[in-house]
Design an enzyme around this catalytic site. Sequence first.
Site, PDB file in Angstrom:
ATOM      1  N   ASP A  55       7.412   1.029  -1.940  1.00  0.00           N
ATOM      2  CA  ASP A  55       7.969   2.376  -1.806  1.00  0.00           C
ATOM      3  C   ASP A  55       8.849   2.510  -0.571  1.00  0.00           C
ATOM      4  OD1 ASP A  55       6.465   3.030  -4.008  1.00  0.00           O
ATOM      5  OD2 ASP A  55       5.355   4.661  -3.046  1.00  0.00           O
ATOM      6  N   HIS A 111       4.749  -0.662   1.213  1.00  0.00           N
ATOM      7  CA  HIS A 111       5.975  -0.009   1.657  1.00  0.00           C
ATOM      8  C   HIS A 111       6.897  -1.082   2.261  1.00  0.00           C
ATOM      9  CE1 HIS A 111       3.218   3.417   1.387  1.00  0.00           C
ATOM     10  NE2 HIS A 111       4.300   4.160   1.229  1.00  0.00           N
TER      11      HIS A 111
END
Length: 269
Positions: free
Chosen positions: A77, A232
């Site tokens: 992400d 992430h």
Amino acid sequence: MRERCVGLSFLILIALSLVLPMAAQAQPQAAAPACPGRPDALGTARVMAVPAGVQVGTKSFPGTLPLQPGEVVLTFDDGPWPQTTAAILDALKAECVKATFFLIGQNAKARPELVRREIAEGHTVAHHSMTHPDATLARLPHAAAVREIEAGMAADDLAAYGISGAEPRVPFFRFPGFAATPELLSYLQGRGISVFGADFWASDWNKMTPEQELALVLQRLDAAGRGIVLFHDTKAQTAAMIPAFLRALAQRGYHIVHIVPMRQQPTAR
């Protein structure tokens, strides 16, 4: 009505879980190509085509993708981000592993070269809103949240393909902070856009060393046995940890599944 649609979606997923493993057995070379020069590489075991409009990931929804024991879907992400995204792409390329990147539109707009690299190297580019608002989409007025979603998808597609249309090229979305509303879920499902949660995550928004993150995510994976994992690609500790994580997956007998859209159908807004 939404519950009926969700139920139908999961029936499709159950059917998909029966069909895809047989397809992988029938065409093993197509499903799991060799990694040039790396016979010991982790690789990508198979590709899973995900139906339109499903909602998956047990941290947010009742069910998840029909994965076999030991199968893992890698997702990242918030990128693309300087240095860290490139380092993660290098690590994935070295192991011939495909992942899915849920992009923030403003980051895609700022770094289109990284988005195009993700596409060129065979990864799936998906969507994560335009700005990742601190208030989360669930706390915005519905119309404003829809604008955030739509603007992000358009910015991602423009960065990736040089053009954006009425429908996203890849109809996959993840809510920032997993903060959805029933109205937003219904809106996305009506458009045929699949919403992804996760089955477990690395908690890499917390400060820790790469070694601590590696131990944590492996512990969670071993406990779950399979699933969609969230990282992430904006985090330096994750970028530093990913090569060791991929090697650990290979050593422990895990298999990577790459997700792509089954089809894309125009839908009414």
